[in-house]
Design a protein around this motif. Structure first.
Motif, PDB file in Angstrom:
ATOM      1  N   PRO A 120      10.486   8.089   0.556  1.00  7.80           N
ATOM      2  CA  PRO A 120      10.437   8.492   1.523  1.00  7.80           C
ATOM      3  C   PRO A 120       9.985   9.951   1.901  1.00  7.80           C
ATOM      4  O   PRO A 120       9.720  10.257   2.710  1.00  7.80           O
ATOM      5  CB  PRO A 120      12.225   9.813   1.319  1.00  7.80           C
ATOM      6  CG  PRO A 120      13.231   9.152   0.263  1.00  7.80           C
ATOM      7  CD  PRO A 120      12.030   8.799  -0.324  1.00  7.80           C
ATOM      8  N   LEU A 121       9.271  10.679   0.544  1.00  6.94           N
ATOM      9  CA  LEU A 121       8.733  12.246   0.690  1.00  6.94           C
ATOM     10  C   LEU A 121       7.113  11.113   1.146  1.00  6.94           C
ATOM     11  O   LEU A 121       6.549  12.085   2.100  1.00  6.94           O
ATOM     12  CB  LEU A 121       8.384  13.145  -0.683  1.00  6.94           C
ATOM     13  CG  LEU A 121       7.438  13.602  -0.332  1.00  6.94           C
ATOM     14  CD1 LEU A 121       7.709  14.755   0.815  1.00  6.94           C
ATOM     15  CD2 LEU A 121       7.545  14.456  -1.899  1.00  6.94           C
ATOM     16  N   VAL A 122       6.959  10.262   0.511  1.00  5.07           N
ATOM     17  CA  VAL A 122       5.773   9.143   0.720  1.00  5.07           C
ATOM     18  C   VAL A 122       5.559   9.153   2.190  1.00  5.07           C
ATOM     19  O   VAL A 122       4.662   9.049   3.108  1.00  5.07           O
ATOM     20  CB  VAL A 122       5.185   7.861  -0.608  1.00  5.07           C
ATOM     21  CG1 VAL A 122       4.183   7.292   0.319  1.00  5.07           C
ATOM     22  CG2 VAL A 122       5.695   8.493  -1.192  1.00  5.07           C
TER      23      VAL A 122
ATOM     24  N   GLN B 168       2.428  16.529  -5.146  1.00  7.42           N
ATOM     25  CA  GLN B 168       0.640  17.567  -4.812  1.00  7.42           C
ATOM     26  C   GLN B 168      -0.234  16.538  -5.162  1.00  7.42           C
ATOM     27  O   GLN B 168      -1.272  16.595  -4.303  1.00  7.42           O
ATOM     28  CB  GLN B 168       0.983  18.967  -5.488  1.00  7.42           C
ATOM     29  CG  GLN B 168       1.402  20.126  -5.093  1.00  7.42           C
ATOM     30  CD  GLN B 168       1.604  21.014  -4.952  1.00  7.42           C
ATOM     31  OE1 GLN B 168       0.866  21.697  -6.647  1.00  7.42           O
ATOM     32  NE2 GLN B 168       1.992  22.261  -4.132  1.00  7.42           N
ATOM     33  N   GLU B 169      -0.634  16.683  -6.353  1.00  9.90           N
ATOM     34  CA  GLU B 169      -1.714  15.676  -6.544  1.00  9.90           C
ATOM     35  C   GLU B 169      -1.455  14.438  -5.692  1.00  9.90           C
ATOM     36  O   GLU B 169      -2.992  13.946  -5.246  1.00  9.90           O
ATOM     37  CB  GLU B 169      -2.359  15.332  -8.014  1.00  9.90           C
ATOM     38  CG  GLU B 169      -2.628  15.648  -8.733  1.00  9.90           C
ATOM     39  CD  GLU B 169      -3.362  15.617  -9.844  1.00  9.90           C
ATOM     40  OE1 GLU B 169      -4.356  15.065 -10.453  1.00  9.90           O
ATOM     41  OE2 GLU B 169      -2.591  16.120 -10.254  1.00  9.90           O
ATOM     42  N   GLY B 170      -0.640  13.783  -5.877  1.00  7.12           N
ATOM     43  CA  GLY B 170      -0.494  12.392  -5.124  1.00  7.12           C
ATOM     44  C   GLY B 170      -1.261  12.775  -3.391  1.00  7.12           C
ATOM     45  O   GLY B 170      -1.842  11.939  -2.841  1.00  7.12           O
ATOM     46  N   LYS B 171      -0.597  13.435  -3.046  1.00  9.99           N
ATOM     47  CA  LYS B 171      -0.846  13.880  -1.340  1.00  9.99           C
ATOM     48  C   LYS B 171      -2.444  14.264  -0.998  1.00  9.99           C
ATOM     49  O   LYS B 171      -2.870  13.595  -0.718  1.00  9.99           O
ATOM     50  CB  LYS B 171      -0.017  15.141  -0.670  1.00  9.99           C
ATOM     51  CG  LYS B 171      -0.252  14.846   0.350  1.00  9.99           C
ATOM     52  CD  LYS B 171       0.408  16.330   1.299  1.00  9.99           C
ATOM     53  CE  LYS B 171       0.528  16.348   2.432  1.00  9.99           C
ATOM     54  NZ  LYS B 171       1.373  17.521   3.038  1.00  9.99           N
TER      55      LYS B 171
ATOM     56  N   THR C 126       0.792  -1.308   0.004  1.00  5.75           N
ATOM     57  CA  THR C 126       0.269  -0.365   0.051  1.00  5.75           C
ATOM     58  C   THR C 126       0.789   1.482  -0.136  1.00  5.75           C
ATOM     59  O   THR C 126       0.643   2.306  -0.416  1.00  5.75           O
ATOM     60  CB  THR C 126      -1.421   0.212   0.743  1.00  5.75           C
ATOM     61  OG1 THR C 126      -1.741  -1.041   1.049  1.00  5.75           O
ATOM     62  CG2 THR C 126      -2.135   0.591   0.956  1.00  5.75           C
ATOM     63  N   LEU C 127       1.762   1.577   0.298  1.00  5.13           N
ATOM     64  CA  LEU C 127       2.928   2.640   0.840  1.00  5.13           C
ATOM     65  C   LEU C 127       3.484   2.431  -0.947  1.00  5.13           C
ATOM     66  O   LEU C 127       3.809   3.675  -1.538  1.00  5.13           O
ATOM     67  CB  LEU C 127       4.181   2.124   1.628  1.00  5.13           C
ATOM     68  CG  LEU C 127       5.450   2.778   1.477  1.00  5.13           C
ATOM     69  CD1 LEU C 127       5.052   4.379   1.484  1.00  5.13           C
ATOM     70  CD2 LEU C 127       6.583   2.157   2.848  1.00  5.13           C
ATOM     71  N   THR C 128       3.761   1.382  -1.637  1.00  2.00           N
ATOM     72  CA  THR C 128       4.398   1.322  -2.186  1.00  2.00           C
ATOM     73  C   THR C 128       3.241   2.392  -3.634  1.00  2.00           C
ATOM     74  O   THR C 128       3.646   2.546  -4.786  1.00  2.00           O
ATOM     75  CB  THR C 128       4.926   0.145  -3.252  1.00  2.00           C
ATOM     76  OG1 THR C 128       5.882  -0.607  -2.200  1.00  2.00           O
ATOM     77  CG2 THR C 128       5.768  -0.371  -4.230  1.00  2.00           C
ATOM     78  N   HIS C 129       2.047   2.063  -3.079  1.00  2.00           N
ATOM     79  CA  HIS C 129       0.773   2.270  -4.303  1.00  2.00           C
ATOM     80  C   HIS C 129       1.248   3.209  -4.229  1.00  2.00           C
ATOM     81  O   HIS C 129       0.959   4.557  -5.109  1.00  2.00           O
ATOM     82  CB  HIS C 129      -0.029   1.794  -3.822  1.00  2.00           C
ATOM     83  CG  HIS C 129      -1.174   1.319  -5.474  1.00  2.00           C
ATOM     84  ND1 HIS C 129      -2.398   0.752  -4.774  1.00  2.00           N
ATOM     85  CD2 HIS C 129      -1.171   2.236  -6.513  1.00  2.00           C
ATOM     86  CE1 HIS C 129      -3.035   0.962  -6.121  1.00  2.00           C
ATOM     87  NE2 HIS C 129      -2.495   1.630  -6.813  1.00  2.00           N
ATOM     88  N   ALA C 130       0.982   4.376  -2.918  1.00  2.00           N
ATOM     89  CA  ALA C 130       0.851   5.535  -2.640  1.00  2.00           C
ATOM     90  C   ALA C 130       2.142   5.841  -3.258  1.00  2.00           C
ATOM     91  O   ALA C 130       1.773   7.406  -4.235  1.00  2.00           O
ATOM     92  CB  ALA C 130       1.251   5.861  -1.150  1.00  2.00           C
TER      93      ALA C 130
END
Lengths: 336, 544
Positions: free
Chosen positions: A324-326, A185-188, A171-175
């Protein structure tokens, strides 16, 4: 006499606990692939080569702090020969940390370039996909989602949709993939809306699957192996490969890598050659662990047969760079 | 008395006894410090080295600023709630069970403890299934569904999972109250007044120590709160470790938890005063049944009802999920290597933790300045997240001081468990030591023919319940351990809990249920074994 007996007994227990040395050829594999899927393949390799394989399996509950941290901690005195990972991000991280050694496997020749590290530190194979698992008792076909963005659709009940914590695992990888595809920005913003809507956050992908099977969730974001398990057990669920008309579905390959300074490098290389062979990919398709083979093989997956899947147009490196950012954003959003 | 074979066997050693005993104490203490503190100290050194080098900002992680402050507050709230409610229910349940001191009932009252090693997430799943069933019924009557999310649900599951331990610890506390005092109180006042004025004040320090245990187990757990979307500080530490792969950063972040733990442990345990009570486990404190007021009886039945509901929900749920005998037999047969390996680790931990735990407990009992240091040592290890102990042990293994022959062997998981659970056994033993009247030991020493005689015939029988409880607690916690074991388990070997978690992700509810029942049965058998050993040992002692 009695004290001698006690000393002998205590020494025997101690030696039994410490002893693990044998003369035969050995191989130590750290596998973060579910034991149910990886064990038969490891056994097959052992039968074929007569090499005794000593596996260490990860568990989902340990998230990513299990084997990856063990490998990092063991770097000064490596215990493992091969790391077989069910996804790729942590393998790329281990390369950066200097835990891995390069090995150009002859079995990797026919793998696509995006599944191979140019320096030979890792190889990808046997892909899984991220799917929306739908409870077919609760949703009619017309209500079924077709896109990941349907999780934000106000017409669908937020409390009955869910995903695992986007802090760990696939799920982290997907994010990270969404960050790479949509931009940070859009992802967040996507995950902010998920949080705002109050979607249910489950402890892991397996828990998401169980909640959908039980009917507590109508839609859950999970991996194909989890979805396949539920389908094979006869649950009233269906898997939707999201965004086939748009950005595509995230496909997560298994990865395998040789550990630098491992005690049995030759056996490790033999195992990597075996794992990257089409024969193993067929076994993984048949077991339900993999649904998207890395190269054309003469076999169909046990679930979702005949489904042609459009993957996201991203390299593994592009996704990894966002991690790292995610991780920082997801912690700030979801752990408060 | 002197002619007893055990004493005769030990007599030749009497001249060396004082030296051996002192050496034994110091040796056990040294081993205890090395094993318990080793992984923690290595991590602390790493943190110091990194902070001095180029990561001084890591030290800021120790300050729970920003969203970490409220997270810590939420964790404290949850842990206080679980410890408070669990202790109240535990005491009520223990008062009910306290009367069962004869025959098979005296064994039955410890039975709920077999559920202690069952993973928290299995408890959560069982309660979830029950609430689902209730909601299904409510929907049938057109009533709104119960919400089973958030802090209350997380607290409920944690509290119920820890209830057997709460009852067990409260029972241990009540068992140490002198029956003669109870009888004296009952002659002049009502039973409820005797309970309130004599029994509970005397047992309070031990009950408080039990509450401290519950608090620690709750505040260091993130698995249940995260299942119910109640975010706690332990999850933040785990997420930090997962993201950075830097144990030193995770350690810095766990320092506030460590401070809280030190406060709780010191506050709850150092309140223990020497209560100088006789060993009550052979005397029935309630020979004449007590007469409680109706409301108090209702409260006790309420607590027992909850305990029974836990046993029912869990065992029945697991029994139903396990399917038939054939599936269960298959699951058990395939898990034999894991069962034997788990038993080996847990048994070795239970036995090996006792000498250092006893040595530590004796140091804690002394009225010396370094007592606080010992408390710090114990509290520090209790607060460190399990994966950090595992990583610390690997780092220790990378140093030249670590015995090479042990590297990568089955002894390393034992060391991990010893590091985690020896402090627990030490606290249990301290509780026991505080109840021992030193005059008995002194009296025995005046008449002794050897110090071994005093040790075997006087001190050991007096300490037996504490030793058994400490070993039992270490065994149960060890057999259910995952976080540290996962990092240090030797290749090719896995514990039963590792297998359970593996199947849990796979979704094989029947196998998970069967293996959880095996886990409970293993603890039951081990408990029976320990009781038999204890009975045999008591029989071996001289009667006069």
């Amino acid at each position: 006499m009695r004290s001698l007996f006690i000393i002998v007994l205590a020494s025997s227990i101690f030696i039994m606990a410490c002893s693990n040395s044998t003369k035969e050829k050995e191989l130590i594999v750290y596998a973060s692939v579910d034991q149910n899927y990886s064990e038969p393949i490891i056994q097959k390799f052992a039968q074929k080569t007569k090499i005794k394989v000593l596996p260490v399996y990860d568990v989902e509950a340990a998230k990513t702090t299990g084997l990856v941290n063990r490998l990092v901690a063991e770097k000064p005195r490596p215990q493992a020969d091969v790391f077989w990972n069910g996804e790729f991000a942590q393998t790329l991280l281990l390369k950066d940390k200097g835990v891995l050694a390069p090995y150009m496997s002859p079995s990797a020749k026919d793998l696509p370039a995006e599944y191979k590290d140019p320096e030979g530190y890792w190889n990808g194979f046997a892909g899984r996909a991220r799917v929306l698992l739908v409870n077919t008792r609760g949703l009619t076909p017309s209500q079924c989602p077709v896109s990941l963005f349907d999780l934000l659709n106000a017409a669908l009940p937020a409390q009955q949709m869910g995903l695992a914590y986007p802090l760990f695992g696939t799920t982290l990888t997907h994010a990270a993939a969404l960050y790479a595809y949509l931009g940070p920005q859009e992802g967040k913003a996507f995950f902010e809306k998920i949080k705002e809507r109050g979607l249910r956050i489950a402890a892991g992908n397996g828990a998401v699957r169980d909640l959908v099977v039980q009917g507590q969730l109508l839609i859950g974001l999970t991996d194909t192996d989890d979805a396949c398990g539920a389908v094979r057990r006869g649950a009233e669920v269906a898997a939707v490969f999201p965004d086939q008309e748009g950005m595509g579905t995230l496909i997560i390959p298994n990865t395998v890598a040789l550990v630098a300074g491992g005690p049995h490098p030759q056996e490790g290389q033999a195992f990597i050659d075996f794992l990257l062979s089409p024969e193993v990919e067929k076994m993984m398709l048949a077991s339900g662990w993999c649904q998207v083979p890395a190269r054309p093989v003469d076999a169909q997956p046990v679930c979702f047969k005949g489904t042609s899947i459009k993957g996201m147009n991203l390299t593994l490196q592009q996704i990894y760079q966002q991690l790292p950012l995610v991780q920082k954003d997801m912690r700030e959003l979801f752990v408060r | 008395m002197d002619s007893h074979p055990l004493v005769a066997f030990l007599r030749p050693c009497r001249w060396f006894a004082p030296v051996i005993r002192d050496m034994g104490h110091r040796g056990a203490l040294l081993v205890g410090v090395a094993v318990v503190m080793g992984p923690f100290l290595v991590l602390l050194c790493q943190l110091g080295r990194d902070a001095v080098a180029d990561h001084s900002q890591w030290l800021w992680l120790a300050i729970p600023s920003g969203r970490r402050g409220p997270l810590l507050a939420r964790s404290l709230l949850l842990a206080c709630g679980v410890a408070g409610a669990g202790t109240v229910l535990g005491v009520l349940g223990a008062i009910f069970l306290w009367r069962w001191q004869k025959g098979w009932l005296s064994y039955l009252r410890w039975l709920p403890l077999i559920l202690l090693p069952v993973p928290f997430c299995v408890h959560a799943l069982a309660w979830w299934t029950l609430v689902d069933g209730v909601n299904y019924g409510l929907a049938w009557f057109g009533l709104p569904a119960l919400s089973f999310q958030g802090g209350l649900a997380a607290g409920w599951v944690q509290m119920m999972a820890l209830l057997p331990l709460a009852v067990g610890l409260a029972l241990l506390g009540l068992e140490t109250v002198d029956p003669a005092l109870i009888e004296a109180g009952r002659l002049v006042r009502s039973d409820i007044a005797t309970l309130g004025r004599i029994v509970l004040p005397l047992a309070a320090p031990k009950i408080l120590a039990g509450a401290g245990f519950l608090f620690l187990l709750s505040i260091t757990d993130y698995s249940v709160p995260s299942l119910f979307q109640y975010h706690v500080y332990a999850l933040e530490i785990f997420a930090e470790f997962s993201a950075s792969h830097e144990p030193a950063r995770a350690l810095a972040m766990s320092l506030p938890l460590l401070l809280v733990t030190v406060g709780v442990v010191v506050g709850s345990i150092t309140g223990l005063r020497d209560s100088l009570q006789p060993p009550a486990w052979t005397i029935n404190a309630w020979e004449r049944p007590p007469e409680w007021s109706r409301y108090f009886v209702v409260l006790q039945y309420g607590a027992m009802g909850l305990l029974l509901s836990l046993v029912t929900v869990l065992l029945l749920g697991l029994g139903i999920s396990a399917g038939g005998w054939t599936q269960m037999a298959d699951a058990v047969t395939s898990a034999v290597p894991e069962i034997t390996y788990s038993l080996r680790i847990a048994s070795l931990t239970a036995v090996l933790c006792l000498p250092p735990a006893l040595a530590m407990a004796r140091e804690l009992q002394k009225d010396k300045g370094d007592k606080l240091l010992w408390w710090l040592i114990i509290a520090a290890t209790l607060a460190i997240p399990a994966p950090l102990i595992g990583v610390g042990l690997i780092s220790l293994g990378n140093t030249p001081w670590f015995p090479r022959f042990m590297s990568g062997t089955g002894m390393v998981p034992v060391l991990a468990d010893l590091s985690r659970f020896t402090p627990w056994a030490a606290v249990v033993l301290l509780v026991q030591l505080k109840s021992v009247n030193p005059l008995w030991i002194e009296a025995a020493r005046v008449l002794q023919t050897s110090r071994f005689q005093t040790w075997f015939q006087v001190e050991l029988p007096i300490l037996a319940p504490g030793l058994l409880a400490g070993a039992g607690l270490a065994f149960m916690l060890s057999i259910g351990e995952l976080g540290a074991t996962l990092l240090v388990a030797p290749p090719g070997q896995a514990t039963l809990v590792m297998r359970i978690y593996n199947y849990l992700h796979y979704g094989a509810a029947d196998t998970v249920a069967s293996l959880c029942l095996v886990l409970a049965a293993t603890v039951l058998l081990a408990g029976c074994g320990a009781a038999l050993v204890l009975a045999a040992w008591f029989r071996l002692l001289p009667r006069s």
